[in-house]
Design a protein around this motif. Structure first.
Motif, PDB file in Angstrom:
ATOM      1  N   GLY A  43       0.801  -1.219   0.000  1.00 34.44           N
ATOM      2  CA  GLY A  43       0.000   0.000   0.000  1.00 34.44           C
ATOM      3  C   GLY A  43       0.837   1.273   0.000  1.00 34.44           C
ATOM      4  N   ASP A  44       2.127   1.164   0.303  1.00 33.02           N
ATOM      5  CA  ASP A  44       3.000   2.330   0.262  1.00 33.02           C
ATOM      6  C   ASP A  44       3.305   2.690  -1.185  1.00 33.02           C
ATOM      7  N   PRO A  45       3.550   3.967  -1.450  1.00 35.02           N
ATOM      8  CA  PRO A  45       3.966   4.336  -2.801  1.00 35.02           C
ATOM      9  C   PRO A  45       5.330   3.709  -3.108  1.00 35.02           C
ATOM     10  N   HIS A  46       5.554   3.383  -4.352  1.00 39.82           N
ATOM     11  CA  HIS A  46       6.865   2.874  -4.743  1.00 39.82           C
ATOM     12  C   HIS A  46       7.255   3.469  -6.087  1.00 39.82           C
ATOM     13  N   CYS A  47       8.453   3.181  -6.528  1.00 34.37           N
ATOM     14  CA  CYS A  47       9.057   3.816  -7.699  1.00 34.37           C
ATOM     15  C   CYS A  47       8.150   3.825  -8.923  1.00 34.37           C
ATOM     16  N   SER A  48       7.463   2.720  -9.186  1.00 33.42           N
ATOM     17  CA  SER A  48       6.687   2.618 -10.422  1.00 33.42           C
ATOM     18  C   SER A  48       5.433   3.485 -10.411  1.00 33.42           C
ATOM     19  N   SER A  49       4.970   3.910  -9.243  1.00 31.86           N
ATOM     20  CA  SER A  49       3.754   4.727  -9.202  1.00 31.86           C
ATOM     21  C   SER A  49       3.979   6.091  -8.560  1.00 31.86           C
ATOM     22  N   CYS A  50       5.211   6.481  -8.375  1.00 34.08           N
ATOM     23  CA  CYS A  50       5.520   7.760  -7.732  1.00 34.08           C
ATOM     24  C   CYS A  50       5.196   8.922  -8.665  1.00 34.08           C
ATOM     25  N   ASP A  51       4.563   9.951  -8.138  1.00 30.41           N
ATOM     26  CA  ASP A  51       4.238  11.143  -8.917  1.00 30.41           C
ATOM     27  C   ASP A  51       5.343  12.187  -8.846  1.00 30.41           C
ATOM     28  N   ALA A  52       6.409  11.895  -8.122  1.00 30.39           N
ATOM     29  CA  ALA A  52       7.562  12.794  -7.973  1.00 30.39           C
ATOM     30  C   ALA A  52       7.144  14.174  -7.477  1.00 30.39           C
ATOM     31  N   LEU A  53       6.210  14.209  -6.543  1.00 30.19           N
ATOM     32  CA  LEU A  53       5.757  15.487  -5.997  1.00 30.19           C
ATOM     33  C   LEU A  53       6.877  16.222  -5.271  1.00 30.19           C
ATOM     34  N   CYS A  54       7.822  15.473  -4.713  1.00 29.41           N
ATOM     35  CA  CYS A  54       8.935  16.109  -4.010  1.00 29.41           C
ATOM     36  C   CYS A  54       9.801  16.928  -4.967  1.00 29.41           C
ATOM     37  N   CYS A  55       9.761  16.613  -6.246  1.00 30.97           N
ATOM     38  CA  CYS A  55      10.549  17.349  -7.242  1.00 30.97           C
ATOM     39  C   CYS A  55       9.905  18.673  -7.618  1.00 30.97           C
ATOM     40  N   ARG A  56       8.792  18.988  -6.981  1.00 26.97           N
ATOM     41  CA  ARG A  56       8.132  20.268  -7.209  1.00 26.97           C
ATOM     42  C   ARG A  56       8.218  21.169  -5.984  1.00 26.97           C
ATOM     43  N   LEU A  57       8.894  20.690  -4.946  1.00 22.45           N
ATOM     44  CA  LEU A  57       9.065  21.475  -3.720  1.00 22.45           C
ATOM     45  C   LEU A  57      10.238  22.428  -3.870  1.00 22.45           C
ATOM     46  N   THR A  58      10.250  23.468  -3.064  1.00 22.84           N
ATOM     47  CA  THR A  58      11.402  24.369  -3.030  1.00 22.84           C
ATOM     48  C   THR A  58      12.490  23.719  -2.198  1.00 22.84           C
ATOM     49  N   VAL A  59      13.661  23.539  -2.787  1.00 22.82           N
ATOM     50  CA  VAL A  59      14.783  22.889  -2.121  1.00 22.82           C
ATOM     51  C   VAL A  59      15.815  23.952  -1.769  1.00 22.82           C
ATOM     52  N   VAL A  60      15.960  24.215  -0.481  1.00 24.48           N
ATOM     53  CA  VAL A  60      16.953  25.178  -0.002  1.00 24.48           C
ATOM     54  C   VAL A  60      18.292  24.464   0.094  1.00 24.48           C
ATOM     55  N   LEU A  61      19.312  25.046  -0.516  1.00 25.13           N
ATOM     56  CA  LEU A  61      20.632  24.422  -0.545  1.00 25.13           C
ATOM     57  C   LEU A  61      21.448  24.783   0.685  1.00 25.13           C
ATOM     58  N   CYS A  62      22.224  23.828   1.169  1.00 21.29           N
ATOM     59  CA  CYS A  62      23.134  24.037   2.297  1.00 21.29           C
ATOM     60  C   CYS A  62      24.502  24.464   1.762  1.00 21.29           C
TER      61      CYS A  62
END
Length: 139
Positions: A43-62
């Motif tokens: 029931g957890d999301p996995h690679c084949s069904s991921c919508d890559a929503l995290c790739c639409r977030l703002t990523v602050v660089l260190c």
């Protein structure tokens, strides 16, 4: 060298690690596994069904992140990953929907756990009907 009929034979005549039969079996085993993430449950999301929503977030660089300048942008005093006109991270290869700098990705991306609490919250938020959406009425 292998011994064959009392003679030493070159290693090329022996069955090598790159035997096509062996690689077919390996590919079959990999198809059976949906994802390399073994911590995921049913029931957890996995690679084949991921919508890559995290790739639409703002990523602050260190400070320790070493990202090419053409992939970064400034938002106020913060250095962030640039986004394309559709809101996707500039490092996403849109043809394959994969990170083009995966091995050199920012620390925050390394810490983002697939199917973790934050991932689940983002997925739930995206799946929920938006308050600003207009419901369609069929006559």
């Amino acid at each position: 060298m292998a011994r064959f009929l009392g003679r030493t034979t070159p290693f090329l005549l022996r069955r090598s690690r790159h035997d096509p039969r062996r690689s077919r079996r390996r590919r079959a085993r990999q198809r059976e596994r949906p994802c390399r993430d073994t911590h995921l449950s049913v029931g957890d999301p996995h690679c084949s069904s991921c919508d890559a929503l995290c790739c639409r977030l703002t990523v602050v660089l260190c400070d320790q992140d070493r990202i090419a300048p053409h992939l970064t942008a400034r938002e106020g005093n913060l250095l962030v990953m640039a986004q394309n006109e559709e809101g996707w991270c500039a490092a996403v290869d849109m043809g394959r929907m994969r990170c083009s700098i995966y091995h050199a990705r920012p620390e925050i991306c390394r810490r983002f756990a697939m199917a973790g609490p934050y991932c689940r919250a983002i997925s739930a938020e995206a799946a929920a009907p938006s308050a600003s959406s207009i419901p369609l009425m069929l006559c």
